[in-house]
Scaffold this motif. Structure first.
Motif, PDB file in Angstrom:
ATOM      1  N   UNK A 344     -17.902  14.086 -13.260  1.00 47.64           N
ATOM      2  CA  UNK A 344     -17.700  15.436 -13.776  1.00 47.64           C
ATOM      3  C   UNK A 344     -16.694  15.446 -14.940  1.00 47.64           C
ATOM      4  N   UNK A 345     -15.615  14.672 -14.764  1.00 47.07           N
ATOM      5  CA  UNK A 345     -14.619  14.603 -15.840  1.00 47.07           C
ATOM      6  C   UNK A 345     -15.207  13.928 -17.077  1.00 47.07           C
ATOM      7  N   UNK A 346     -16.074  12.925 -16.852  1.00 42.21           N
ATOM      8  CA  UNK A 346     -16.717  12.263 -17.990  1.00 42.21           C
ATOM      9  C   UNK A 346     -17.572  13.250 -18.778  1.00 42.21           C
ATOM     10  N   UNK A 347     -18.246  14.121 -18.051  1.00 41.52           N
ATOM     11  CA  UNK A 347     -19.044  15.137 -18.734  1.00 41.52           C
ATOM     12  C   UNK A 347     -18.152  16.082 -19.543  1.00 41.52           C
ATOM     13  N   UNK A 348     -17.051  16.473 -18.916  1.00 38.88           N
ATOM     14  CA  UNK A 348     -16.139  17.376 -19.612  1.00 38.88           C
ATOM     15  C   UNK A 348     -15.540  16.709 -20.844  1.00 38.88           C
ATOM     16  N   UNK A 349     -15.178  15.460 -20.710  1.00 40.53           N
ATOM     17  CA  UNK A 349     -14.616  14.727 -21.859  1.00 40.53           C
ATOM     18  C   UNK A 349     -15.649  14.620 -22.971  1.00 40.53           C
ATOM     19  N   UNK A 350     -16.883  14.347 -22.587  1.00 36.04           N
ATOM     20  CA  UNK A 350     -17.943  14.240 -23.595  1.00 36.04           C
ATOM     21  C   UNK A 350     -18.131  15.564 -24.321  1.00 36.04           C
ATOM     22  N   UNK A 351     -18.103  16.661 -23.547  1.00 37.32           N
ATOM     23  CA  UNK A 351     -18.235  17.978 -24.170  1.00 37.32           C
ATOM     24  C   UNK A 351     -17.057  18.255 -25.112  1.00 37.32           C
ATOM     25  N   UNK A 352     -15.871  17.866 -24.643  1.00 33.47           N
ATOM     26  CA  UNK A 352     -14.692  18.079 -25.487  1.00 33.47           C
ATOM     27  C   UNK A 352     -14.787  17.269 -26.774  1.00 33.47           C
ATOM     28  N   UNK A 353     -15.299  16.074 -26.679  1.00 36.13           N
ATOM     29  CA  UNK A 353     -15.456  15.241 -27.854  1.00 36.13           C
ATOM     30  C   UNK A 353     -16.437  15.890 -28.833  1.00 36.13           C
ATOM     31  N   UNK A 354     -17.505  16.433 -28.298  1.00 38.83           N
ATOM     32  CA  UNK A 354     -18.482  17.095 -29.170  1.00 38.83           C
ATOM     33  C   UNK A 354     -17.855  18.312 -29.854  1.00 38.83           C
ATOM     34  N   UNK A 356     -14.705  18.749 -30.407  1.00 37.37           N
ATOM     35  CA  UNK A 356     -13.710  18.265 -31.370  1.00 37.37           C
ATOM     36  C   UNK A 356     -14.382  17.828 -32.665  1.00 37.37           C
ATOM     37  N   UNK A 357     -15.566  17.244 -32.526  1.00 34.03           N
ATOM     38  CA  UNK A 357     -16.297  16.795 -33.702  1.00 34.03           C
ATOM     39  C   UNK A 357     -16.740  17.990 -34.548  1.00 34.03           C
ATOM     40  N   UNK A 358     -17.170  19.027 -33.844  1.00 34.26           N
ATOM     41  CA  UNK A 358     -17.586  20.243 -34.557  1.00 34.26           C
ATOM     42  C   UNK A 358     -16.385  20.885 -35.275  1.00 34.26           C
ATOM     43  N   UNK A 359     -15.269  20.891 -34.585  1.00 30.15           N
ATOM     44  CA  UNK A 359     -14.057  21.436 -35.208  1.00 30.15           C
ATOM     45  C   UNK A 359     -13.680  20.646 -36.445  1.00 30.15           C
ATOM     46  N   UNK A 360     -13.808  19.317 -36.327  1.00 32.23           N
ATOM     47  CA  UNK A 360     -13.466  18.461 -37.466  1.00 32.23           C
ATOM     48  C   UNK A 360     -14.404  18.722 -38.638  1.00 32.23           C
ATOM     49  N   UNK A 361     -15.659  18.952 -38.298  1.00 28.59           N
ATOM     50  CA  UNK A 361     -16.626  19.247 -39.352  1.00 28.59           C
ATOM     51  C   UNK A 361     -16.271  20.563 -40.053  1.00 28.59           C
ATOM     52  N   UNK A 362     -15.876  21.546 -39.229  1.00 35.39           N
ATOM     53  CA  UNK A 362     -15.473  22.823 -39.808  1.00 35.39           C
ATOM     54  C   UNK A 362     -14.239  22.665 -40.696  1.00 35.39           C
ATOM     55  N   UNK A 363     -13.324  21.836 -40.224  1.00 33.56           N
ATOM     56  CA  UNK A 363     -12.111  21.598 -41.018  1.00 33.56           C
ATOM     57  C   UNK A 363     -12.485  20.944 -42.344  1.00 33.56           C
ATOM     58  N   UNK A 364     -13.413  20.042 -42.296  1.00 35.46           N
ATOM     59  CA  UNK A 364     -13.827  19.375 -43.543  1.00 35.46           C
ATOM     60  C   UNK A 364     -14.496  20.366 -44.496  1.00 35.46           C
ATOM     61  N   UNK A 365     -15.311  21.229 -43.929  1.00 37.68           N
ATOM     62  CA  UNK A 365     -15.986  22.226 -44.753  1.00 37.68           C
ATOM     63  C   UNK A 365     -14.961  23.192 -45.369  1.00 37.68           C
TER      64      UNK A 365
END
Length: 379
Positions: A344-354, A356-365
């Motif tokens: 369950x934690x692995x799923x949550x971490x994976x979601x958080x990573x996704x 975070x990636x979206x946030x990073x993309x927004x920051x880049x934009x």
């Protein structure tokens, strides 16, 4: 004249006896020397010598037998305690005596029907029987060594006991004893003739008539130690201390007599190369309807009880011990629950990573837009 009359009287007596002639009693005063045999006249006639109150009579009770008896005429009895029939050696010492229907050898007071009293403690001082091969069995006592002896002579010859024409027991020259066998291969060997519990093997009975039987059951392919009685344990005692017991329920105790409700009770340490325990397993944790506590619920339980949920406390273990099978299943359940938490934690971490990636993309934009704006403003 008197001498001549005496000789004539003796001659007449001898002639009458030799010719089986019935005549009157004759009394001879002096020695009577008979060179030939004396034949009794018929049934019931006797040859009698002795003194008034005691005598020895040789007589025939029928036409086929000849008997010698000692008579004590004072009591009208034969061979009672007041007399006896005795054989002595040249020194006058009694070597055999018949008294009151008992025969004594080496004693004038036999205590049984045949009584032998030793004069020494050697093998030839008691009873010896020799067979045609000159092998001898001797029975005698050794008072100095405190033992009674049955000894044999010969080479490697066994001592056998035969009842009703069948050998039932023997002891060989090595000291091996066999019952039901003539070839004992150990110090004591019993060979069964049947497979019955009470008659075919070895049985020992105590004062309360409880019996332990040791025998084999070839048809069942097992060797058996069985007991009789009600609820009596089978105990093994070493150096005066009970080391192990088995009760009537089949419960075994090692180092303890408190078997309680356990099949095996051990007081002490156990060492083994492998132990198998058959018990229930915890795979039900992975079922869809399994109620997995949240980590916050687990945290709250730990804070309140100081141990994991569904795990016994230290106090409970100290008082009651642990069931190995149940404990192994419980530990597996906790491992499986931890696995589910980890997944369950692995799923949550994976979601958080996704995320975070979206946030990073927004920051880049945003960064690119900011640069574009700044460039426009300069121009």
């Amino acid at each position: 004249m008197k001498t001549m009359l005496l000789r004539l009287q003796i001659l007449i007596t001898i002639i009458l006896v030799s010719l089986n002639t019935y005549g009157q009693d004759e009394t001879v005063n002096g020695n009577l020397d008979v060179k030939k045999s004396i034949t009794l006249g018929g049934t019931g006639e006797k040859l009698h010598w002795g003194w008034p109150d005691r005598s020895i009579e040789q007589y025939s009770s029928d036409d086929k037998s000849m008997m010698i008896r000692f008579k004590n005429s004072m009591s009208s009895s034969y061979g009672n305690a007041d007399g006896g029939f005795e054989f002595t050696d040249h020194t006058g010492k009694s070597v055999l005596r018949i008294n009151n229907y008992k025969v004594g050898i080496g004693t004038d007071s036999p205590k049984s029907l045949l009584f032998i009293k030793q004069s020494s403690e050697t093998s030839n001082s008691g009873l010896s029987i020799q067979d045609l091969a000159t092998r001898t069995i001797n029975i005698y006592g050794e008072g100095a060594s405190g033992r009674q002896v049955i000894s044999t002579t010969g080479t490697n010859n066994p001592l056998a006991f035969i009842l009703n024409g069948t050998e039932v027991m023997r002891m060989d020259y090595r000291g091996h004893v066999g019952i039901g066998t003539i070839t004992p291969t150990s110090k004591f060997l019993i060979k069964q003739s049947t497979e019955k519990e009470s008659t075919s093997g070895l049985s020992i009975q105590d004062l309360a008539t409880r019996t332990i039987n040791i025998y084999g059951e070839g048809a069942a392919g097992r060797q058996v130690i069985s007991t009789t009685g009600t609820n009596n344990p089978l105990a093994f005692i070493l150096n005066g201390t009970e080391a192990m017991r088995m009760d009537y329920r089949g419960h075994v105790g090692i180092g303890t007599t408190n078997l309680s409700d356990f099949k095996l009770s051990v007081k002490g340490k156990i060492r083994a190369e492998e132990v198998k325990v058959y018990t229930g397993w915890a795979d039900y944790v992975f079922e869809e309807d399994y109620n997995l506590k949240t980590l916050s619920e687990v945290e709250a339980h730990i804070k309140e009880h100081k141990h994991l949920p569904d795990v016994p406390s230290a106090k409970e273990v100290e008082e009651n011990g642990v069931n190995v099978g149940e404990t192994e299943a419980m530990l597996l359940r906790k491992i499986e629950e931890l696995t589910l938490y980890t997944i369950e934690q692995e799923k949550e971490i994976s979601n958080l990573k996704n995320e975070l990636r979206e946030v990073q993309d927004l920051k880049n934009e945003l960064k690119s837009l900011k640069e574009m704006i700044q460039s426009i403003q300069k121009n």
